[in-house]
Structures are given as structure tokens and as C-alpha cells.
Design a protein around this motif. Structure first.
Motif, PDB file in Angstrom:
ATOM      1  N   ASN A   9      34.630  54.334  31.382  1.00  0.00           N
ATOM      2  CA  ASN A   9      35.234  53.006  31.236  1.00  0.00           C
ATOM      3  C   ASN A   9      34.804  52.408  29.894  1.00  0.00           C
ATOM      4  O   ASN A   9      33.973  52.989  29.192  1.00  0.00           O
ATOM      5  CB  ASN A   9      34.815  52.091  32.412  1.00  0.00           C
ATOM      6  CG  ASN A   9      33.307  52.054  32.578  1.00  0.00           C
ATOM      7  OD1 ASN A   9      32.591  51.632  31.680  1.00  0.00           O
ATOM      8  ND2 ASN A   9      32.813  52.549  33.710  1.00  0.00           N
ATOM      9  N   GLY A  10      35.336  51.235  29.602  1.00  0.00           N
ATOM     10  CA  GLY A  10      35.047  50.598  28.317  1.00  0.00           C
ATOM     11  C   GLY A  10      33.623  50.082  28.209  1.00  0.00           C
ATOM     12  O   GLY A  10      33.014  50.141  27.138  1.00  0.00           O
ATOM     13  N   LEU A  11      33.104  49.573  29.318  1.00  0.00           N
ATOM     14  CA  LEU A  11      31.712  49.099  29.317  1.00  0.00           C
ATOM     15  C   LEU A  11      30.765  50.232  28.930  1.00  0.00           C
ATOM     16  O   LEU A  11      29.912  50.081  28.057  1.00  0.00           O
ATOM     17  CB  LEU A  11      31.350  48.547  30.711  1.00  0.00           C
ATOM     18  CG  LEU A  11      29.881  48.232  30.964  1.00  0.00           C
ATOM     19  CD1 LEU A  11      29.374  47.131  30.037  1.00  0.00           C
ATOM     20  CD2 LEU A  11      29.657  47.813  32.426  1.00  0.00           C
ATOM     21  N   LEU A  51      30.847  51.270  25.178  1.00  0.00           N
ATOM     22  CA  LEU A  51      30.036  50.420  24.310  1.00  0.00           C
ATOM     23  C   LEU A  51      28.551  50.691  24.529  1.00  0.00           C
ATOM     24  O   LEU A  51      27.768  50.808  23.589  1.00  0.00           O
ATOM     25  CB  LEU A  51      30.363  48.946  24.578  1.00  0.00           C
ATOM     26  CG  LEU A  51      31.811  48.538  24.259  1.00  0.00           C
ATOM     27  CD1 LEU A  51      32.115  47.161  24.830  1.00  0.00           C
ATOM     28  CD2 LEU A  51      32.060  48.570  22.758  1.00  0.00           C
ATOM     29  N   PHE A  61      34.983  38.977  26.206  1.00  0.00           N
ATOM     30  CA  PHE A  61      34.889  39.348  27.613  1.00  0.00           C
ATOM     31  C   PHE A  61      33.447  39.811  27.835  1.00  0.00           C
ATOM     32  O   PHE A  61      32.865  40.507  26.997  1.00  0.00           O
ATOM     33  CB  PHE A  61      35.892  40.471  27.919  1.00  0.00           C
ATOM     34  CG  PHE A  61      35.809  40.978  29.328  1.00  0.00           C
ATOM     35  CD1 PHE A  61      35.924  40.106  30.395  1.00  0.00           C
ATOM     36  CD2 PHE A  61      35.605  42.324  29.581  1.00  0.00           C
ATOM     37  CE1 PHE A  61      35.839  40.575  31.700  1.00  0.00           C
ATOM     38  CE2 PHE A  61      35.529  42.795  30.884  1.00  0.00           C
ATOM     39  CZ  PHE A  61      35.646  41.922  31.939  1.00  0.00           C
ATOM     40  N   ALA A  73      31.843  42.035  29.208  1.00  0.00           N
ATOM     41  CA  ALA A  73      31.431  43.450  29.150  1.00  0.00           C
ATOM     42  C   ALA A  73      30.698  43.789  27.848  1.00  0.00           C
ATOM     43  O   ALA A  73      29.742  44.577  27.858  1.00  0.00           O
ATOM     44  CB  ALA A  73      32.644  44.365  29.308  1.00  0.00           C
ATOM     45  N   THR A  74      31.132  43.213  26.734  1.00  0.00           N
ATOM     46  CA  THR A  74      30.492  43.515  25.449  1.00  0.00           C
ATOM     47  C   THR A  74      29.012  43.146  25.507  1.00  0.00           C
ATOM     48  O   THR A  74      28.142  43.880  25.026  1.00  0.00           O
ATOM     49  CB  THR A  74      31.173  42.725  24.296  1.00  0.00           C
ATOM     50  OG1 THR A  74      32.540  42.499  24.602  1.00  0.00           O
ATOM     51  CG2 THR A  74      31.054  43.467  22.985  1.00  0.00           C
ATOM     52  N   VAL A  87      34.664  42.069  18.103  1.00  0.00           N
ATOM     53  CA  VAL A  87      35.581  42.337  19.218  1.00  0.00           C
ATOM     54  C   VAL A  87      36.973  41.983  18.699  1.00  0.00           C
ATOM     55  O   VAL A  87      37.179  40.855  18.257  1.00  0.00           O
ATOM     56  CB  VAL A  87      35.238  41.433  20.418  1.00  0.00           C
ATOM     57  CG1 VAL A  87      36.161  41.728  21.594  1.00  0.00           C
ATOM     58  CG2 VAL A  87      33.774  41.607  20.822  1.00  0.00           C
ATOM     59  N   ASP A 139      34.310  46.645  19.288  1.00  0.00           N
ATOM     60  CA  ASP A 139      34.818  46.626  20.661  1.00  0.00           C
ATOM     61  C   ASP A 139      36.336  46.592  20.517  1.00  0.00           C
ATOM     62  O   ASP A 139      36.932  45.542  20.262  1.00  0.00           O
ATOM     63  CB  ASP A 139      34.303  45.398  21.425  1.00  0.00           C
ATOM     64  CG  ASP A 139      34.829  45.376  22.864  1.00  0.00           C
ATOM     65  OD1 ASP A 139      35.827  46.072  23.143  1.00  0.00           O
ATOM     66  OD2 ASP A 139      34.243  44.655  23.703  1.00  0.00           O
ATOM     67  N   ALA A 144      38.548  47.472  22.788  1.00  0.00           N
ATOM     68  CA  ALA A 144      39.140  47.579  24.125  1.00  0.00           C
ATOM     69  C   ALA A 144      40.470  46.856  24.264  1.00  0.00           C
ATOM     70  O   ALA A 144      41.221  47.105  25.207  1.00  0.00           O
ATOM     71  CB  ALA A 144      38.156  47.049  25.168  1.00  0.00           C
ATOM     72  N   GLN A 145      40.776  45.941  23.326  1.00  0.00           N
ATOM     73  CA  GLN A 145      42.048  45.214  23.417  1.00  0.00           C
ATOM     74  C   GLN A 145      42.965  45.541  22.242  1.00  0.00           C
ATOM     75  O   GLN A 145      43.981  44.876  22.066  1.00  0.00           O
ATOM     76  CB  GLN A 145      41.774  43.697  23.472  1.00  0.00           C
ATOM     77  CG  GLN A 145      40.882  43.310  24.650  1.00  0.00           C
ATOM     78  CD  GLN A 145      40.813  41.808  24.903  1.00  0.00           C
ATOM     79  OE1 GLN A 145      41.359  41.011  24.161  1.00  0.00           O
ATOM     80  NE2 GLN A 145      40.124  41.425  25.974  1.00  0.00           N
ATOM     81  N   SER A 187      38.589  50.807  26.065  1.00  0.00           N
ATOM     82  CA  SER A 187      38.784  50.829  27.517  1.00  0.00           C
ATOM     83  C   SER A 187      40.223  51.231  27.787  1.00  0.00           C
ATOM     84  O   SER A 187      41.128  50.844  27.043  1.00  0.00           O
ATOM     85  CB  SER A 187      38.551  49.426  28.092  1.00  0.00           C
ATOM     86  OG  SER A 187      39.106  49.339  29.403  1.00  0.00           O
ATOM     87  N   TYR A 246      41.400  50.648  30.955  1.00  0.00           N
ATOM     88  CA  TYR A 246      41.693  49.864  32.167  1.00  0.00           C
ATOM     89  C   TYR A 246      43.218  49.680  32.233  1.00  0.00           C
ATOM     90  O   TYR A 246      43.873  49.521  31.196  1.00  0.00           O
ATOM     91  CB  TYR A 246      40.967  48.515  32.015  1.00  0.00           C
ATOM     92  CG  TYR A 246      41.060  47.592  33.201  1.00  0.00           C
ATOM     93  CD1 TYR A 246      40.246  47.782  34.315  1.00  0.00           C
ATOM     94  CD2 TYR A 246      41.954  46.514  33.197  1.00  0.00           C
ATOM     95  CE1 TYR A 246      40.329  46.922  35.398  1.00  0.00           C
ATOM     96  CE2 TYR A 246      42.038  45.660  34.280  1.00  0.00           C
ATOM     97  CZ  TYR A 246      41.223  45.866  35.379  1.00  0.00           C
ATOM     98  OH  TYR A 246      41.308  45.028  36.454  1.00  0.00           O
ATOM     99  N   LYS A 248      45.331  47.444  29.801  1.00  0.00           N
ATOM    100  CA  LYS A 248      45.176  47.488  28.342  1.00  0.00           C
ATOM    101  C   LYS A 248      46.440  48.068  27.689  1.00  0.00           C
ATOM    102  O   LYS A 248      47.253  48.694  28.362  1.00  0.00           O
ATOM    103  CB  LYS A 248      43.960  48.339  27.966  1.00  0.00           C
ATOM    104  CG  LYS A 248      42.678  47.966  28.677  1.00  0.00           C
ATOM    105  CD  LYS A 248      42.019  46.701  28.174  1.00  0.00           C
ATOM    106  CE  LYS A 248      40.763  46.430  28.996  1.00  0.00           C
ATOM    107  NZ  LYS A 248      39.967  45.323  28.576  1.00  0.00           N
ATOM    108  N   GLY A 286      38.959  54.229  32.750  1.00  0.00           N
ATOM    109  CA  GLY A 286      38.775  55.211  31.688  1.00  0.00           C
ATOM    110  C   GLY A 286      38.282  54.508  30.444  1.00  0.00           C
ATOM    111  O   GLY A 286      38.428  53.296  30.301  1.00  0.00           O
TER     112      GLY A 286
HETATM  113  C1  LIG Z   1      38.401  45.542  29.067  1.00  0.00           C
HETATM  114  C2  LIG Z   1      37.345  45.213  28.111  1.00  0.00           C
HETATM  115  C3  LIG Z   1      36.083  45.821  28.154  1.00  0.00           C
HETATM  116  C4  LIG Z   1      35.595  46.674  29.299  1.00  0.00           C
HETATM  117  O1  LIG Z   1      36.393  47.709  29.681  1.00  0.00           O
HETATM  118  P1  LIG Z   1      36.274  48.330  31.158  1.00  0.00           P
HETATM  119  O2  LIG Z   1      37.044  49.586  31.041  1.00  0.00           O
HETATM  120  O3  LIG Z   1      36.843  47.355  32.121  1.00  0.00           O
HETATM  121  O4  LIG Z   1      34.828  48.597  31.430  1.00  0.00           O
HETATM  122  C5  LIG Z   1      35.178  45.538  27.150  1.00  0.00           C
HETATM  123  N1  LIG Z   1      35.474  44.676  26.157  1.00  0.00           N
HETATM  124  C6  LIG Z   1      36.666  44.045  26.100  1.00  0.00           C
HETATM  125  C7  LIG Z   1      36.943  43.116  24.973  1.00  0.00           C
HETATM  126  C8  LIG Z   1      37.635  44.275  27.077  1.00  0.00           C
HETATM  127  O5  LIG Z   1      38.801  43.637  27.021  1.00  0.00           O
END
Ligand SMILES: *Cc1c(COP(=O)(O)O)cnc(C)c1O
Length: 366
Positions: A58-60, A63, A89, A91-92, A134, A160, A162-163, A185, A187, A190, A198
Motif C-alpha cells: 500500500n501507499g503507507l 513511504l 493526508f 498517512a504521510t 506531497v 508522496d 500517491a495522488q 498508492s 488504493y 487513486k 497496492g
Molecule cells: C492514499 C494516500 C496515501 C496512502 O495510501 P494507502 O495505499 O491508502 O496506504 C498516502 N499519502 C497520500 C497523499 C494519499 O493520498
């Protein structure tokens, strides 16, 4: 009802290909770290323009494992500081803490939602080892300024991303290839989303990629030989197969998002709504379309009444979350103001022009 995001419609486009790939997967008898993960890693590193891609759970974890990898390589140690956006978000920030490092939150810029780069130097101390921009809502952060600052202080730059899958910076490089390493990420919601969890790390650093491959699999490079205490954080085979299929549509999907964004910006003319600034450049892939409004409660009531989906990204600033009590005395006036006034309206590559027109009309009537 116009849904905020119709994930079924997004994925239904690939139904035939998904079913074929599932059959191949089932028949292969190989379900963890097999050919599908290797194939996706190679496709995604080619796409981002990086030497390596390492698929993780996953994205978490992506990172976190970048940071664990750098600690393993001796670039940082427990207690070192990482500068991160105060409006990200959560998670970072969790990733930094899980790796035993200290998150140093930095103020946001109200126009880009990314770092206020003028304030960035004020957060640097002797313990700072990395800056973690991010690319919030899909817009690449001000990487030139961030890189220059990192160069001056010998800091790592960890994106980061993820977006921001597929976003392209001024220098023509893609998100994921703009720093020392990047976490993605996949997710489902996304821009490149799996049908489950993933994530991936991209980097041009051979030693880091090797360390992350070890950390994602219990800390082993050779079966049953444990060099470090790692995690179980592997990208799933079937998700990798689905992602390889969906990657072929990412660029077309992102341009559709950009076209919808340009329509919103041109046609939403309600002075009560502050629109994002965007002129059609490839550095923004509109993972989310976020507007600002003074009286958020009444705007949301209006959207609900008119059956337009909406969400808030994000309603509570990380430093005001119960989970981060050590940050509760910090103050970020710009980030806090954003958290109180942002609203995300529908944005997806499968929206019809009629739906976009309807949303514009509803918002102009507010
Ligand atoms: C979605 C997201 C994450 C985490 O991703 P996961 O796959 O849900 O663990 C981290 N940082 C940002 C900015 C996100 O949008």
C-alpha cells in the motif's frame, strides 16, 4: 444522483481484460511475488522514467519503506527530522513516525495546497534529513525550489506521489522521478487504482531499491536468510495484473480529468466559490477537484439537496488529530483555514459532459 466517484464505472471498462488476466493468474498457480508483480514493476518504472519500481502492499508502506531503506543505508537514524506538509493526508505523517523519525510539519500555500516554499527554510535544523513534498490533489509541488533547498542543506527529497500518478513537471519528468525516491498508492480511488490495496516505490537508487525489496519481504534477499527485521508488504499478484491493464489508460484518463477541470474553471462563475488556479498544464492530474467556500455547511447542504456527491479532503488537520497529541500545540493558520473551507466536487474520467454541466449549473445556483 451524481456520485462523488463511480468506481464501478471506472473498472467496468476493463472487465473483459480483468477476467482474462484472472484466468491466467489462476492457472499460473503462482500467487505471491511472481511474474505479474515483476511485469508491473517494469511497466511502471518505464512509465515514470525511473530505473526501479518496487511493488509493495500500500501507499503507507511505500513511504515507510523508503525511510526504513534510507536508515538501513545509513542516510538517516532514529530521531532525525523529516519536513512534511501540514495539510497532507495523515498517512504521510504516520509513515515518518512508523520509521522512528520525527515529522516536522510545514505551512501550506492557500493557492496550490502544497508547501509554502518561502517558509520552508525556517523548518530546517541540524537533525533534518529529508523533505517530503506531497503532490496534493494531483498537483506537483514546487520541486525546483525544494530541490535547490535540499541541495543547499544536503537533504533527501522523498515524494508522496500517491495522488499524482502521471503528472508531469516543467522539466518533462513525471511524478515519481522528481526526487530521490517516491511512494505511490494504488488504493482504488487513486488515478491509477487497483481493485484492492497496492503501492509502489520508484527510485533511481540501486541500493535503496535493493533494500526495499528486502524490507518488503521480512528482510530477506535469500529465502530464510534474514538480514534485517522487515515487514510483510508485498504487492499482490492479481492487483499487479490489474494495474498493468489499467496503466495503459492512465494518460487518457488524466487528460479527461484536466478537460473537466478546465470546464469547471471556465463555467463555474459563482463568486462565493474560490476555484483552483489551473491553465491546462500537465503538472496537475486532478486526483481531486477542490474548491473553497466560506460557508461550507450551507454549500454542502445545497449539493446534497441537488444530489451532487461531495467529500472533504480533509476535515481535520493532522496536528489536530487525537492520534498525534504531540503536535497539538502547533499552529498553521493557512492549513487550518483550508481544512475549514475545502470541498471536493465530483472528478473522474468516466463522468459524462451532461453530468459536468449539471454540476456546474447546481453550483452556479448556490
Ligand atoms: C492514499 C494516500 C496515501 C496512502 O495510501 P494507502 O495505499 O491508502 O496506504 C498516502 N499519502 C497520500 C497523499 C494519499 O493520498
Amino acid at each position: 444522483m451524481i456520485p462523488f466517484l463511480d468506481l464501478h464505472k471506472i473498472n467496468a471498462r476493463f472487465e473483459g481484460e480483468f477476467k482474462n488476466s484472472f484466468k491466467d493468474f489462476l492457472d499460473s498457480g503462482y500467487y505471491i511475488l511472481g511474474n505479474q508483480v515483476t511485469r508491473f514493476e517494469s511497466l511502471f518504472s518505464d512509465y515514470c522514467g525511473t530505473k526501479h519500481c518496487v511493488g509493495v502492499a500500500n501507499g503507507l508502506d511505500a513511504l515507510r519503506l523508503i525511510l526504513e531503506g534510507y536508515k538501513h543505508l545509513g542516510n538517516m537514524k532514529t530521531g532525525d527530522e523529516v519536513i512534511v506538509a501540514s495539510n497532507t493526508f495523515i498517512a504521510t505523517i504516520i509513515a515518518i513516525k512508523q520509521a522512528g523519525l520525527t515529522p516536522i510539519l510545514a505551512e501550506a500555500d492557500a493557492e496550490t495546497f502544497n508547501f509554502d516554499v518561502d517558509k520552508l527554510p525556517t523548518y530546517i535544523t541540524k537533525k533534518t534529513k529529508a523533505i517530503m513534498p506531497v503532490h496534493l490533489y494531483g498537483q506537483i509541488a514546487n520541486m525546483d525550489t525544494i530541490q535547490a533547498l535540499a541541495g543547499l542543506h544536503d537533504l533527501l527529497v522523498i515524494e508522496d506521489a500517491a495522488q499524482a500518478h502521471g503528472a508531469e513537471y516543467l522539466n518533462k519528468k513525471k511524478a515519481g522521478n522528481l526526487g530521490d525516491a517516491a511512494g505511490f498508492s494504488f488504493y482504488p480511488s487513486k488515478n491509477l487504482g487497483a481493485l484492492g490495496d497496492g503501492g509502489a516505490v520508484t527510485t533511481n537508487n540501486d541500493a535503496l531499491a535493493k533494500a526495499i525489496k528486502m524490507f518488503r519481504n521480512y528482510g530477506t534477499s535469500t529465502k530464510y536468510v534474514n538480514e534485517v527485521l522487515g515487514l510483510n508488504s508485498r504487492l499482490d499478484e492479481i492487483q499487479a495484473a490489474f494495474l498493468s491493464i489499467k496503466l495503459t489508460s492512465l494518460d487518457a484518463d488524466n487528460s479527461r480529468r484536466q478537460k473537466i477541470a478546465l470546464r469547471y474553471i471556465a463555467e463555474i462563475t459563482n463568486p462565493k466559490i474560490t476555484m483552483p488556479k489551473y491553465k491546462g498544464t500537465p503538472d496537475h492530474v486532478f486526483h481531486l477537484f477542490v474548491v473553497q467556500v466560506d460557508d461550507r455547511a450551507s454549500f454542502i447542504a445545497h449539493l446534497t439537496e441537488n444530489k451532487v456527491g461531495h467529500l472533504i479532503h480533509y476535515p481535520i488537520a493532522p496536528h489536530q488529530q487525537k492520534a498525534l497529541p504531540e503536535l497539538k500545540d502547533l499552529s498553521f493558520p493557512v492549513a487550518e483555514d483550508l481544512h475549514n473551507h475545502v470541498v471536493s466536487i465530483p472528478m473522474s474520467p468516466v463522468m459524462t459532459e451532461d453530468q459536468v454541466s449539471e454540476i456546474i449549473a447546481v453550483i452556479n445556483r448556490y
